[in-house]
Design a protein around this motif. Structure first.
Motif, PDB file in Angstrom:
ATOM      1  N   GLY A  18       0.820  -1.205   0.000  1.00 19.72           N
ATOM      2  CA  GLY A  18       0.000   0.000   0.000  1.00 19.72           C
ATOM      3  C   GLY A  18       0.856   1.258   0.000  1.00 19.72           C
ATOM      4  N   GLU A  19       2.030   1.186   0.617  1.00 18.59           N
ATOM      5  CA  GLU A  19       2.928   2.343   0.647  1.00 18.59           C
ATOM      6  C   GLU A  19       3.868   2.358  -0.547  1.00 18.59           C
ATOM      7  OE1 GLU A  19       3.848   3.021   5.322  1.00 18.59           O
ATOM      8  OE2 GLU A  19       4.746   1.288   4.389  1.00 18.59           O
ATOM      9  N   VAL A  20       4.426   1.190  -0.842  1.00 17.70           N
ATOM     10  CA  VAL A  20       5.504   1.132  -1.837  1.00 17.70           C
ATOM     11  C   VAL A  20       4.955   1.058  -3.262  1.00 17.70           C
ATOM     12  CG1 VAL A  20       7.588  -0.100  -2.526  1.00 17.70           C
ATOM     13  CG2 VAL A  20       6.941  -0.041  -0.138  1.00 17.70           C
ATOM     14  N   VAL A  21       3.801   0.410  -3.415  1.00 12.77           N
ATOM     15  CA  VAL A  21       3.248   0.214  -4.769  1.00 12.77           C
ATOM     16  C   VAL A  21       1.869   0.843  -4.836  1.00 12.77           C
ATOM     17  CG1 VAL A  21       3.051  -1.433  -6.642  1.00 12.77           C
ATOM     18  CG2 VAL A  21       4.307  -2.077  -4.607  1.00 12.77           C
ATOM     19  N   GLU A  22       1.882   2.160  -4.800  1.00 12.29           N
ATOM     20  CA  GLU A  22       0.633   2.901  -4.796  1.00 12.29           C
ATOM     21  C   GLU A  22      -0.106   2.749  -6.117  1.00 12.29           C
ATOM     22  OE1 GLU A  22       1.526   6.990  -3.787  1.00 12.29           O
ATOM     23  OE2 GLU A  22      -0.486   7.483  -4.496  1.00 12.29           O
ATOM     24  N   ARG A  23       0.665   2.613  -7.187  1.00 12.83           N
ATOM     25  CA  ARG A  23       0.086   2.505  -8.533  1.00 12.83           C
ATOM     26  C   ARG A  23       1.150   1.898  -9.452  1.00 12.83           C
ATOM     27  NH1 ARG A  23      -1.393   8.462  -9.141  1.00 12.83           N
ATOM     28  NH2 ARG A  23      -2.930   7.437 -10.448  1.00 12.83           N
ATOM     29  N   PRO A  24       0.801   1.569 -10.691  1.00 14.14           N
ATOM     30  CA  PRO A  24       1.805   0.946 -11.570  1.00 14.14           C
ATOM     31  C   PRO A  24       3.117   1.733 -11.636  1.00 14.14           C
ATOM     32  CG  PRO A  24      -0.362   0.837 -12.597  1.00 14.14           C
ATOM     33  CD  PRO A  24      -0.535   1.625 -11.334  1.00 14.14           C
ATOM     34  N   ALA A  25       3.015   3.064 -11.668  1.00 15.32           N
ATOM     35  CA  ALA A  25       4.231   3.882 -11.778  1.00 15.32           C
ATOM     36  C   ALA A  25       5.177   3.646 -10.610  1.00 15.32           C
ATOM     37  CB  ALA A  25       3.869   5.366 -11.862  1.00 15.32           C
ATOM     38  N   SER A  26       4.632   3.380  -9.409  1.00 16.57           N
ATOM     39  CA  SER A  26       5.538   3.168  -8.272  1.00 16.57           C
ATOM     40  C   SER A  26       6.238   1.820  -8.381  1.00 16.57           C
ATOM     41  CB  SER A  26       4.839   3.319  -6.921  1.00 16.57           C
ATOM     42  OG  SER A  26       3.459   3.351  -7.017  1.00 16.57           O
ATOM     43  N   ALA A  27       5.545   0.815  -8.935  1.00 16.99           N
ATOM     44  CA  ALA A  27       6.210  -0.466  -9.174  1.00 16.99           C
ATOM     45  C   ALA A  27       7.317  -0.283 -10.213  1.00 16.99           C
ATOM     46  CB  ALA A  27       5.199  -1.515  -9.648  1.00 16.99           C
ATOM     47  N   LEU A  28       7.008   0.469 -11.266  1.00 10.67           N
ATOM     48  CA  LEU A  28       8.004   0.716 -12.309  1.00 10.67           C
ATOM     49  C   LEU A  28       9.227   1.424 -11.726  1.00 10.67           C
ATOM     50  CD1 LEU A  28       9.031   0.826 -15.200  1.00 10.67           C
ATOM     51  CD2 LEU A  28       7.679   2.915 -15.535  1.00 10.67           C
ATOM     52  N   LYS A  29       9.001   2.430 -10.897  1.00  8.46           N
ATOM     53  CA  LYS A  29      10.109   3.153 -10.255  1.00  8.46           C
ATOM     54  C   LYS A  29      11.004   2.184  -9.491  1.00  8.46           C
ATOM     55  CE  LYS A  29      10.843   6.154  -6.209  1.00  8.46           C
ATOM     56  NZ  LYS A  29      11.276   5.152  -5.206  1.00  8.46           N
ATOM     57  N   PHE A  95      17.468  -0.189  -0.469  1.00  7.87           N
ATOM     58  CA  PHE A  95      18.152  -0.750   0.703  1.00  7.87           C
ATOM     59  C   PHE A  95      17.164  -1.380   1.660  1.00  7.87           C
ATOM     60  CE2 PHE A  95      17.446   3.810   1.320  1.00  7.87           C
ATOM     61  CZ  PHE A  95      16.657   3.814   2.461  1.00  7.87           C
ATOM     62  N   ARG A  96      15.866  -1.237   1.407  1.00  2.00           N
ATOM     63  CA  ARG A  96      14.875  -1.723   2.361  1.00  2.00           C
ATOM     64  C   ARG A  96      14.495  -3.180   2.119  1.00  2.00           C
ATOM     65  NH1 ARG A  96      11.921   2.829   4.755  1.00  2.00           N
ATOM     66  NH2 ARG A  96      10.225   1.377   5.104  1.00  2.00           N
ATOM     67  N   GLY A  97      14.818  -3.687   0.924  1.00  2.00           N
ATOM     68  CA  GLY A  97      14.541  -5.087   0.636  1.00  2.00           C
ATOM     69  C   GLY A  97      13.071  -5.446   0.683  1.00  2.00           C
ATOM     70  N   GLU A  98      12.230  -4.515   0.283  1.00  2.00           N
ATOM     71  CA  GLU A  98      10.807  -4.836   0.362  1.00  2.00           C
ATOM     72  C   GLU A  98      10.042  -4.664  -0.935  1.00  2.00           C
ATOM     73  OE1 GLU A  98       9.134  -2.410   3.427  1.00  2.00           O
ATOM     74  OE2 GLU A  98       9.488  -0.542   2.362  1.00  2.00           O
ATOM     75  N   ALA A  99      10.654  -4.026  -1.939  1.00  2.00           N
ATOM     76  CA  ALA A  99       9.888  -3.713  -3.149  1.00  2.00           C
ATOM     77  C   ALA A  99       9.412  -4.967  -3.876  1.00  2.00           C
ATOM     78  CB  ALA A  99      10.715  -2.835  -4.084  1.00  2.00           C
ATOM     79  N   LEU A 100      10.342  -5.870  -4.177  1.00  2.00           N
ATOM     80  CA  LEU A 100       9.928  -7.049  -4.944  1.00  2.00           C
ATOM     81  C   LEU A 100       8.926  -7.888  -4.162  1.00  2.00           C
ATOM     82  CD1 LEU A 100      13.149  -8.245  -6.822  1.00  2.00           C
ATOM     83  CD2 LEU A 100      11.260  -6.838  -7.664  1.00  2.00           C
ATOM     84  N   ALA A 101       9.137  -8.025  -2.857  1.00  2.00           N
ATOM     85  CA  ALA A 101       8.190  -8.785  -2.026  1.00  2.00           C
ATOM     86  C   ALA A 101       6.815  -8.119  -2.050  1.00  2.00           C
ATOM     87  CB  ALA A 101       8.704  -8.897  -0.597  1.00  2.00           C
ATOM     88  N   ALA A 102       6.807  -6.791  -1.954  1.00  2.00           N
ATOM     89  CA  ALA A 102       5.529  -6.070  -1.947  1.00  2.00           C
ATOM     90  C   ALA A 102       4.821  -6.210  -3.287  1.00  2.00           C
ATOM     91  CB  ALA A 102       5.767  -4.594  -1.611  1.00  2.00           C
ATOM     92  N   ILE A 103       5.567  -6.067  -4.377  1.00  2.00           N
ATOM     93  CA  ILE A 103       4.945  -6.196  -5.700  1.00  2.00           C
ATOM     94  C   ILE A 103       4.434  -7.622  -5.896  1.00  2.00           C
ATOM     95  CG2 ILE A 103       5.341  -6.049  -8.197  1.00  2.00           C
ATOM     96  CD1 ILE A 103       7.569  -3.946  -7.535  1.00  2.00           C
ATOM     97  N   GLY A 104       5.260  -8.599  -5.482  1.00  2.00           N
ATOM     98  CA  GLY A 104       4.868 -10.004  -5.633  1.00  2.00           C
ATOM     99  C   GLY A 104       3.643 -10.382  -4.811  1.00  2.00           C
TER     100      GLY A 104
END
Ligand code: ADP
Ligand code: MG
Length: 337
Positions: A18-29, A95-104
């Motif tokens: 909800g924080e990291v992947v607010e919308r497709p653009a945030s996943a792309l970033k 450095f937070r190690g959470e983006a891929l997990a959050a997107i997945g």
């Protein structure tokens, strides 16, 4: 009141999403930042339906060793920091190690990668947080991440998505920011099969011109100043610049696009004498300083920073910009009254 319980991992990732992947653009970033952190020279982006249907980012970076592939998708797993000291002087974008997990956790993600130490690549899938076994895959050194059907399992989130055109515009903006920050890299962007951007490695000014328009370059003063461990460079548009539709205010701190109230204020102040108060300044500025003098761990998307010596940064940005805007070439332009 119900008893206190520890939330399941998937739910925690979905909350983080909800924080990291607010919308497709945030996943792309996040995917683009991973490609940059991996030392890539070329990054290719493909989107379908504004990124909601598909976001694919392929790079020629370091790749991920086969035996670590599943870790890339684990929560709080990162190769970029190991301890608090590393965090204090972090130079990577992630450095937070959470983006891929959050997107997945909120999409169908495929990660295909090949590290130089592996004889071939490996692929792994993650759908709504569930990991597949890894399989051998044919790929050159580098990484390809595919994110399909964003929010397919979180309908409440999906409802917040805007039209395809709006989501695409946000994705393009995320792409432009990253492409501005690294003119030395090659980038392409395709949407629904159509090539939208194809950027060759270039000097910073040429990249800015390509992305923001030649008009922006012509109407700008070049800046490059250093003092006391700070460097500010880039382009600042003169008041004569007739702005396009885009909100041309780009500020990067150590290569990271940020929105910073303090610097925005310093910039506004510097423009005050030359710019009609109803107009917004336009600029692409890069501030560099010792990573230890800035805290990037303020917000999950890392779009805010905190300076150790905020006053010195404010003073420096104001001073450099104010001087540049008062240069003869700048002063020669008729100021709007
Ligand atoms: P972070 O970037 O904060 O470390 P991520 O969830 O974005 O967290 O990525 C987890 C890890 O996966 C990274 O630390 C990195 O080791 C690896 N990784 C992700 N994307 C790439 C990529 N494009 N190339 C190489 N390694 C990657
Ligand atoms: Mg990352």
């Amino acid at each position: 009141m119900p008893s206190i319980r520890v939330l399941p991992d998937l739910l925690v990732s979905q909350i983080a999403a909800g924080e990291v992947v607010e919308r497709p653009a945030s996943a792309l970033k996040e995917l683009l930042e991973n490609s940059l952190d991996a030392g890539s020279r070329a990054v290719a982006v493909e989107l379908a339906e504004g990124g909601q249907k598909l976001i694919r980012v392929a790079d020629d970076g370091s790749g991920i060793p086969g035996e670590e592939l599943h870790l890339a998708l684990a929560r709080h797993a990162t190769s970029k920091i190991a301890d608090l000291d590393d965090l204090a002087r972090v130079r990577s974008l992630g450095f937070r190690g959470e983006a891929l997990a959050a997107i997945g956790a909120v999409a169908r993600l495929t990660l295909v990668s090949r590290h130089a130490s592996d004889p071939h690549g490996w692929a792994i899938r993650c759908e709504a947080g569930a990991l597949s076994a890894k399989e051998p895959a044919a790929i050159a050194q580098g990484t390809r991440v595919e994110v399909r059907d964003l929010y397919f399992n979180t309908p409440a989130r999906r409802k917040f998505l805007k039209s395809e055109a709006t989501e695409y515009a946000h994705c393009e903006e995320a792409f432009v920011r990253v492409a501005l920050s690294r003119p030395d890299l090659r980038f392409t962007l395709k949407h629904n099969g159509r090539l939208r951007w194809s950027l060759k490695p270039a000097e910073a000014a040429a990249r800015i011109g390509e992305l923001l328009g030649e008009e922006f370059i012509r109407a700008s003063v070049a800046i490059d100043e250093r003092a006391a461990g700070l460097r500010l460079f880039g382009l600042a548009a003169l008041p004569t610049y007739s702005r396009g539709s885009r909100d041309d205010q780009y500020l990067f701190v150590n290569g990271r696009f940020v929105r910073d109230k303090l610097i925005a204020h310093a910039v506004r102040e510097a423009y005050r004498d030359v710019l009609h108060h109803q107009r917004h300044p336009a600029y692409a500025l890069f501030l560099e300083l010792d990573p230890e003098a800035v805290d990037v761990n303020v917000h999950p998307t890392k779009s805010e920073v905190r300076f150790r010596d905020a006053r010195a940064v404010h003073r420096f940005v104001f001073h450099v910009l104010n001087k540049a805007l008062a240069r003869p070439q700048a002063g020669a332009e008729p100021a709007p009254s």
